[in-house]
Structure formats: C-alpha cells, structure tokens
Write a protein that holds these residues in place. Structure first.
Motif, PDB file in Angstrom:
ATOM      1  N   ASP A   8     -15.539  19.222  46.756  1.00 15.28           N
ATOM      2  CA  ASP A   8     -15.808  20.379  45.920  1.00 15.28           C
ATOM      3  C   ASP A   8     -15.818  19.942  44.465  1.00 15.28           C
ATOM      4  OD1 ASP A   8     -15.743  21.943  48.181  1.00 15.28           O
ATOM      5  OD2 ASP A   8     -13.669  22.581  47.886  1.00 15.28           O
ATOM      6  N   PRO A   9     -16.711  20.507  43.645  1.00 11.71           N
ATOM      7  CA  PRO A   9     -16.664  20.192  42.219  1.00 11.71           C
ATOM      8  C   PRO A   9     -15.321  20.632  41.644  1.00 11.71           C
ATOM      9  CG  PRO A   9     -18.668  21.396  42.769  1.00 11.71           C
ATOM     10  CD  PRO A   9     -17.784  21.424  43.972  1.00 11.71           C
ATOM     11  N   VAL A  10     -14.718  19.768  40.891  1.00 12.37           N
ATOM     12  CA  VAL A  10     -13.443  20.082  40.273  1.00 12.37           C
ATOM     13  C   VAL A  10     -13.428  19.489  38.868  1.00 12.37           C
ATOM     14  CG1 VAL A  10     -12.213  18.043  41.155  1.00 12.37           C
ATOM     15  CG2 VAL A  10     -10.936  20.122  40.671  1.00 12.37           C
ATOM     16  N   VAL A  11     -12.794  20.209  37.971  1.00 10.94           N
ATOM     17  CA  VAL A  11     -12.554  19.685  36.635  1.00 10.94           C
ATOM     18  C   VAL A  11     -11.049  19.522  36.503  1.00 10.94           C
ATOM     19  CG1 VAL A  11     -12.682  20.113  34.156  1.00 10.94           C
ATOM     20  CG2 VAL A  11     -14.614  20.723  35.622  1.00 10.94           C
ATOM     21  N   LEU A  12     -10.638  18.334  36.092  1.00  7.82           N
ATOM     22  CA  LEU A  12      -9.236  18.049  35.860  1.00  7.82           C
ATOM     23  C   LEU A  12      -8.994  18.046  34.358  1.00  7.82           C
ATOM     24  CD1 LEU A  12      -8.839  15.093  38.367  1.00  7.82           C
ATOM     25  CD2 LEU A  12      -8.242  17.497  38.732  1.00  7.82           C
ATOM     26  N   VAL A  13      -7.967  18.780  33.930  1.00 10.00           N
ATOM     27  CA  VAL A  13      -7.569  18.822  32.532  1.00 10.00           C
ATOM     28  C   VAL A  13      -6.260  18.046  32.439  1.00 10.00           C
ATOM     29  CG1 VAL A  13      -7.000  20.282  30.565  1.00 10.00           C
ATOM     30  CG2 VAL A  13      -8.665  21.084  32.262  1.00 10.00           C
ATOM     31  N   VAL A  14      -6.333  16.833  31.896  1.00 11.61           N
ATOM     32  CA  VAL A  14      -5.166  15.961  31.795  1.00 11.61           C
ATOM     33  C   VAL A  14      -4.435  16.316  30.508  1.00 11.61           C
ATOM     34  CG1 VAL A  14      -4.333  13.586  31.730  1.00 11.61           C
ATOM     35  CG2 VAL A  14      -6.349  14.169  33.121  1.00 11.61           C
ATOM     36  N   THR A  15      -3.198  16.827  30.665  1.00  8.24           N
ATOM     37  CA  THR A  15      -2.442  17.379  29.544  1.00  8.24           C
ATOM     38  C   THR A  15      -1.159  16.598  29.284  1.00  8.24           C
ATOM     39  OG1 THR A  15      -1.134  18.897  30.895  1.00  8.24           O
ATOM     40  CG2 THR A  15      -3.283  19.680  30.166  1.00  8.24           C
ATOM     41  N   GLY A  16      -0.589  16.852  28.126  1.00 10.08           N
ATOM     42  CA  GLY A  16       0.682  16.254  27.723  1.00 10.08           C
ATOM     43  C   GLY A  16       0.696  16.087  26.221  1.00 10.08           C
ATOM     44  N   VAL A  17       1.837  15.719  25.700  1.00  8.64           N
ATOM     45  CA  VAL A  17       1.953  15.541  24.252  1.00  8.64           C
ATOM     46  C   VAL A  17       1.204  14.282  23.826  1.00  8.64           C
ATOM     47  CG1 VAL A  17       4.171  16.762  24.122  1.00  8.64           C
ATOM     48  CG2 VAL A  17       4.141  14.267  24.385  1.00  8.64           C
ATOM     49  N   SER A  18       0.959  14.178  22.537  1.00  5.77           N
ATOM     50  CA  SER A  18       0.318  12.995  21.982  1.00  5.77           C
ATOM     51  C   SER A  18       1.145  11.772  22.341  1.00  5.77           C
ATOM     52  CB  SER A  18       0.219  13.134  20.463  1.00  5.77           C
ATOM     53  OG  SER A  18      -0.426  12.026  19.907  1.00  5.77           O
ATOM     54  N   ARG A  69     -14.499  25.022  22.475  1.00  4.97           N
ATOM     55  CA  ARG A  69     -15.464  23.940  22.708  1.00  4.97           C
ATOM     56  C   ARG A  69     -15.140  23.174  23.995  1.00  4.97           C
ATOM     57  NH1 ARG A  69     -15.068  23.999  17.086  1.00  4.97           N
ATOM     58  NH2 ARG A  69     -13.446  22.395  17.019  1.00  4.97           N
ATOM     59  N   ILE A  70     -13.859  22.959  24.239  1.00  4.42           N
ATOM     60  CA  ILE A  70     -13.469  22.276  25.477  1.00  4.42           C
ATOM     61  C   ILE A  70     -13.762  23.168  26.679  1.00  4.42           C
ATOM     62  CG2 ILE A  70     -11.529  21.301  26.776  1.00  4.42           C
ATOM     63  CD1 ILE A  70     -10.341  20.500  24.017  1.00  4.42           C
ATOM     64  N   ARG A  71     -13.478  24.449  26.567  1.00  8.09           N
ATOM     65  CA  ARG A  71     -13.787  25.386  27.662  1.00  8.09           C
ATOM     66  C   ARG A  71     -15.289  25.382  27.950  1.00  8.09           C
ATOM     67  NH1 ARG A  71     -11.533  30.139  30.759  1.00  8.09           N
ATOM     68  NH2 ARG A  71     -13.433  30.963  31.644  1.00  8.09           N
ATOM     69  N   ALA A  72     -16.114  25.327  26.914  1.00  5.63           N
ATOM     70  CA  ALA A  72     -17.577  25.287  27.116  1.00  5.63           C
ATOM     71  C   ALA A  72     -17.967  24.016  27.875  1.00  5.63           C
ATOM     72  CB  ALA A  72     -18.298  25.367  25.770  1.00  5.63           C
ATOM     73  N   TRP A  73     -17.323  22.900  27.575  1.00  3.95           N
ATOM     74  CA  TRP A  73     -17.601  21.656  28.308  1.00  3.95           C
ATOM     75  C   TRP A  73     -17.215  21.823  29.778  1.00  3.95           C
ATOM     76  CZ3 TRP A  73     -14.933  17.980  31.136  1.00  3.95           C
ATOM     77  CH2 TRP A  73     -15.613  16.780  31.378  1.00  3.95           C
ATOM     78  N   ILE A  74     -16.035  22.402  30.023  1.00  4.97           N
ATOM     79  CA  ILE A  74     -15.592  22.648  31.400  1.00  4.97           C
ATOM     80  C   ILE A  74     -16.580  23.563  32.122  1.00  4.97           C
ATOM     81  CG2 ILE A  74     -13.807  23.777  32.807  1.00  4.97           C
ATOM     82  CD1 ILE A  74     -11.762  22.796  30.655  1.00  4.97           C
ATOM     83  N   ASP A  75     -16.968  24.642  31.460  1.00 10.58           N
ATOM     84  CA  ASP A  75     -17.922  25.587  32.058  1.00 10.58           C
ATOM     85  C   ASP A  75     -19.231  24.902  32.415  1.00 10.58           C
ATOM     86  OD1 ASP A  75     -16.035  27.595  31.727  1.00 10.58           O
ATOM     87  OD2 ASP A  75     -17.003  28.442  29.942  1.00 10.58           O
ATOM     88  N   ALA A  76     -19.716  24.032  31.530  1.00  5.14           N
ATOM     89  CA  ALA A  76     -20.978  23.314  31.790  1.00  5.14           C
ATOM     90  C   ALA A  76     -20.836  22.384  32.991  1.00  5.14           C
ATOM     91  CB  ALA A  76     -21.397  22.526  30.545  1.00  5.14           C
ATOM     92  N   ARG A  77     -19.671  21.735  33.118  1.00 12.13           N
ATOM     93  CA  ARG A  77     -19.452  20.839  34.266  1.00 12.13           C
ATOM     94  C   ARG A  77     -19.472  21.636  35.574  1.00 12.13           C
ATOM     95  NH1 ARG A  77     -21.108  18.201  31.562  1.00 12.13           N
ATOM     96  NH2 ARG A  77     -22.199  17.593  33.429  1.00 12.13           N
ATOM     97  N   LEU A  78     -18.832  22.793  35.566  1.00 12.84           N
ATOM     98  CA  LEU A  78     -18.786  23.615  36.775  1.00 12.84           C
ATOM     99  C   LEU A  78     -20.146  24.215  37.094  1.00 12.84           C
ATOM    100  CD1 LEU A  78     -15.351  25.378  36.235  1.00 12.84           C
ATOM    101  CD2 LEU A  78     -15.881  23.502  37.811  1.00 12.84           C
TER     102      LEU A  78
END
Length: 180
Positions: A8-18, A69-78
C-alpha cells in the motif's frame, strides 16, 4: 489504526528533535523502501533558516506555512500513489495532526533519544543551520507521540542502519520491498 499492507502507498514522517538523526534515517529508509525522500529543512524559507541560525526558535505562526508545504508534499505523494519518506521535527501533537490528520496511510516514525546523547551529536556536527543552543527549546516544545498516534518509536542509541532495520521490520518490509 490498522497497519498499511506491504504494497500500500504509505508516507512515513520521521520525527524527533534536531540532532536525533531524522534526515539520515529518513533518507536511508527511503532508499531501502524505494520511495522518494524529502528533508523538512528544505521546506523552510530563507528567513526562517536565518532566524534559527541566529539562535531564535520558530514560533507556531512561523511554522504554519512550513508545515503546510510539507503537508502538500505528503498529499502529492499519496495522490500519485507513490508513497514517500519525509524528515520533519513535528515536535508537537498539533504539528503532526496538521501533517497526518487521521490518514492511515501516513505514519509517524519517532526517533527517541536523551538530551545528553543528542547534545553530543549536535556538538559534533558541522554545517547545519540549527545551533546547539536551540536544543533546549526543541526538548521544551517536544510532545512525544502517544499510542493514539500509532507511532513507530525507535531509540537512537544504535546506528542509523539498525534504526532503519527496526522501522522496516515494524512495517513488515524487507530491502527492495517498495511501499508504493
């Protein structure tokens, strides 16, 4: 929330502090899974980078267009049914809600580490706009993801390869097993 299937298409958002290794882990994970990679740092405006470089953390108002802008990138990937991996601090629950919403095909990967370990990593790195002095503000803003966000939580004590392998295993993926 159900796990996405192996194809299935999936977008992973890798998070954490700098300094937690988001960009390194996300790019390696994207390579392993055969997915496009984006670094959240690249979505910042020059003004925001200058502000952080000068030692001033961004407030919610300054972050809002960056998150959009990041959400738009995620939306485009999906929309393209390709999936992807993006590195993005997404320190607060509200930021993650903006990026992910209630979509099951977008998953959080949270890189968890101690202030001491991450501080040593930031002190050793060169050429990044985020100064070590902002690490405390990162931890002050951090709201670790809760179980209701269905995160994949991985400690950062081991190297990037081990972290990537742990994430791939949690996703039920193996090398070359593309998500999209």
């Amino acid at each position: 929330m159900a796990e996405a299937g192996p194809h299935d298409p999936v977008v992973l958002v890798v998070t954490g502090v700098s300094g937690s290794g988001k960009s390194t882990v996300a790019s390696l994970l994207a390579e392993l899974l055969g997915l496009p990679f984006a670094d959240g740092d690249d979505f910042h405006t020059r003004e925001s980078v200058a502000r952080m470089r000068a030692g001033h953390p961004l407030d919610d108002e300054a972050r809002a267009p960056w998150l959009a802008r990041i959400r738009a990138w995620i939306d485009a990937r999906l929309e393209a049914e390709e999936g992807g991996v993006v590195a993005c601090s997404a320190l607060k629950r509200g930021y993650r809600r903006t990026l992910i919403g209630d979509r099951e095909d977008v998953r959080i990967v949270y890189l968890e580490g101690s202030r001491d370990l991450i501080g040593r990593r930031i002190a050793a790195r060169r050429g990044h706009f985020m100064p070590a002095g902002l690490l405390d503000s990162q931890f002050a803003a951090l709201e670790p993801p809760g179980p209701d966000e269905n995160p994949i939580v991985v400690g950062i004590e081991d190297g990037p390869d081990a972290i990537v392998a742990a994430v791939a295993a949690r996703l039920g993926r193996t090398p070359g097993d593309a998500c999209g």
